[in-house]
Design an enzyme around this catalytic site. Structure first.
Site, PDB file in Angstrom:
ATOM      1  N   LYS A  38       0.857  -1.186   0.000  1.00  0.00           N
ATOM      2  CA  LYS A  38       0.000   0.000   0.000  1.00  0.00           C
ATOM      3  C   LYS A  38       0.897   1.242   0.000  1.00  0.00           C
ATOM      4  CE  LYS A  38      -3.611   2.688   1.020  1.00  0.00           C
ATOM      5  NZ  LYS A  38      -4.426   3.102  -0.123  1.00  0.00           N
ATOM      6  N   GLY A  67      -8.585  -4.472 -13.534  1.00  0.00           N
ATOM      7  CA  GLY A  67      -9.672  -5.418 -13.752  1.00  0.00           C
ATOM      8  C   GLY A  67      -9.262  -6.824 -14.113  1.00  0.00           C
ATOM      9  N   CYS A  92      -2.775   8.888  -7.287  1.00  0.00           N
ATOM     10  CA  CYS A  92      -3.919   8.578  -6.422  1.00  0.00           C
ATOM     11  C   CYS A  92      -5.027   9.594  -6.685  1.00  0.00           C
ATOM     12  CB  CYS A  92      -3.525   8.626  -4.944  1.00  0.00           C
ATOM     13  SG  CYS A  92      -4.967   8.409  -3.872  1.00  0.00           S
ATOM     14  N   ASN A 109       3.821   6.363  -6.582  1.00  0.00           N
ATOM     15  CA  ASN A 109       2.400   6.577  -6.888  1.00  0.00           C
ATOM     16  C   ASN A 109       2.162   8.079  -7.043  1.00  0.00           C
ATOM     17  OD1 ASN A 109      -0.344   6.706  -7.069  1.00  0.00           O
ATOM     18  ND2 ASN A 109      -0.764   5.636  -5.148  1.00  0.00           N
ATOM     19  N   ILE A 149      -2.703   0.722 -15.018  1.00  0.00           N
ATOM     20  CA  ILE A 149      -3.144   2.068 -14.740  1.00  0.00           C
ATOM     21  C   ILE A 149      -3.644   2.150 -13.296  1.00  0.00           C
ATOM     22  CG2 ILE A 149      -3.837   2.679 -17.098  1.00  0.00           C
ATOM     23  CD1 ILE A 149      -6.702   1.779 -16.376  1.00  0.00           C
ATOM     24  N   THR A 181      -6.632   3.777 -10.760  1.00  0.00           N
ATOM     25  CA  THR A 181      -8.086   3.817 -10.949  1.00  0.00           C
ATOM     26  C   THR A 181      -8.523   5.100 -11.663  1.00  0.00           C
ATOM     27  OG1 THR A 181      -8.257   4.817  -8.768  1.00  0.00           O
ATOM     28  CG2 THR A 181      -8.525   2.435  -8.894  1.00  0.00           C
ATOM     29  N   GLY A 216      -8.113   7.244   0.553  1.00  0.00           N
ATOM     30  CA  GLY A 216      -7.402   8.460   0.924  1.00  0.00           C
ATOM     31  C   GLY A 216      -6.047   8.209   1.546  1.00  0.00           C
ATOM     32  N   LEU A 217      -5.384   7.126   1.068  1.00  0.00           N
ATOM     33  CA  LEU A 217      -3.998   6.846   1.454  1.00  0.00           C
ATOM     34  C   LEU A 217      -3.827   6.681   2.968  1.00  0.00           C
ATOM     35  CD1 LEU A 217      -2.332   9.264  -1.121  1.00  0.00           C
ATOM     36  CD2 LEU A 217      -2.207   6.770  -1.189  1.00  0.00           C
TER      37      LEU A 217
HETATM   38  C1  SIN Z   1      -6.300   5.451  -1.805  1.00  0.00           C
HETATM   39  O1  SIN Z   1      -5.670   5.196  -0.779  1.00  0.00           O
HETATM   40  O2  SIN Z   1      -7.169   6.314  -1.809  1.00  0.00           O
HETATM   41  C2  SIN Z   1      -6.044   4.712  -3.088  1.00  0.00           C
HETATM   42  C3  SIN Z   1      -4.673   4.912  -3.567  1.00  0.00           C
HETATM   43  C4  SIN Z   1      -4.566   5.026  -5.044  1.00  0.00           C
HETATM   44  O3  SIN Z   1      -5.533   4.761  -5.777  1.00  0.00           O
HETATM   45  O4  SIN Z   1      -3.498   5.376  -5.549  1.00  0.00           O
END
Ligand code: SIN
Length: 311
Positions: free
Chosen positions: A47, A249, A132, A129, A195, A197, A74-75
């Site tokens: 994560k 997916g 996000c 990343n 990719i 999301t 939200g990380l």
């Molecule tokens: C998240 O923690 O909101 C998702 C992280 C991501 O899509 O990069």
């Protein structure tokens, strides 16, 4: 016994097979380790970790959609100190190949995280990343603009030192993903993760309000697979020598094979693990079978096969 060489490479690092977790869907692997040995998959992509502990967005944080789901996490995470103290030693003790995903609110935060990782043993690569969708400020989706994407990658490259491969995770929510890929390749990445999301929203027609506490969320699952295939195909066509970790997916071996034919050197599985925690193992076996049935003896010969003879 299989006669397939299933190994793959990202930068200087070799992975025993191309099936990885997708960042965010299994924390640092502990949940999945109840179901299978983590050394059976190519890598655990953790994560995305930030410099400080973070609570994330308000609940509800998930909503179902046709053939997919929205998340608005939200990380959330423990921050780099706890991560380095607890998660990395645990992953190493469990024989996992580790790709650490990092996220920052500022370019400098990415630099700080890269510096913290440079001397850590047991890491095979760093996923940066920069895509996000669940951040307050869209300006923090660094991969939406070539200049900000470049600034982050140059900073990580400078601070990480050594030979640790850097993989930039890009957003499909841009007009020209090839242009963004070009900027991060010039800035020094060894690979791309394609990719993340897509930004979406669900409105509850009973409350007549957005379902997610954070209102918007990232769309994943089978609904986005054609977008992933298109993005991987376009980027591989432009930069055939840059390894791509494909995701979006993938729920079975044929889905993984499709991303590989488009140009992926590895495939991450995320949303499918929520319904079936052993999905990665099933997908690895199905992919191996598909490759052997098509007379591939080296996995790497299948990468980008859909481009052969293409004009
Ligand atoms: C998240 O923690 O909101 C998702 C992280 C991501 O899509 O990069």
């Amino acid at each position: 016994m299989s006669s397939l060489d299933f190994s793959t490479k990202i930068g200087s690092k070799r992975f025993s097979n191309p099936i990885f977790t997708a960042s965010g869907c299994a924390s640092s692997g502990q949940e999945l380790a109840q179901f299978f040995d983590l050394s059976e998959i190519g890598a655990v992509v953790t994560k995305s970790i930030m410099s400080k502990p973070r609570l994330g967005r308000p609940t509800p944080r998930m909503a179902e959609t046709p053939s997919g789901m929205l998340n608005s996490i939200g990380l959330q995470g423990p921050g780099i100190d706890v991560f380095l103290e607890k998660d990395i030693p645990w992953l190493v003790a469990n024989n996992a190949k580790v790709i650490v995903s990092i996220a920052g609110e500022t370019v400098d935060e990415y630099g700080v995280l890269a510096r913290r990782l440079r001397a850590v043993s047991g890491i095979s690569a760093v996923e940066v990343n920069i895509s996000c969708p669940n951040v307050e400020n869209r300006g923090q989706v660094f991969s939406c603009h070539p200049d900000t994407a470049t600034a982050v990658i140059e900073t990580v490259r400078r601070n990480i030192g050594g030979e640790l491969p850097i993989i930039a995770k890009l957003s499909p929510d841009v007009t020209d993903i090839v242009h963004i890929a070009e900027s991060v390749i010039k800035a020094g990445v060894d690979g791309l993760a394609l990719i993340n999301t897509l930004l979406g929203m669900v409105i509850d027609i009973n409350t007549m309000k957005p379902k997610l506490g954070g209102k918007t969320g990232g769309l994943s699952g089978p609904a986005i697979r054609p977008v992933a295939v298109r993005a991987i195909y376009q980027v591989h066509q432009a930069f055939p020598n840059t390894p791509i970790v494909g995701m979006g997916g993938v729920a079975n071996g044929r889905d993984a094979f499709e991303l590989i034919l488009a140009g992926a050197s590895a495939v991450s599985v995320g949303t499918a693990t929520f319904g079936n925690p052993t999905a990665l193992i099933k997908i690895r076996a199905e992919l191996e079978q598909l490759l052997l049935e098509r007379d591939f003896r080296d996995f790497r010969d299948a990468i980008g096969f859909a481009h052969r003879g293409a004009k």
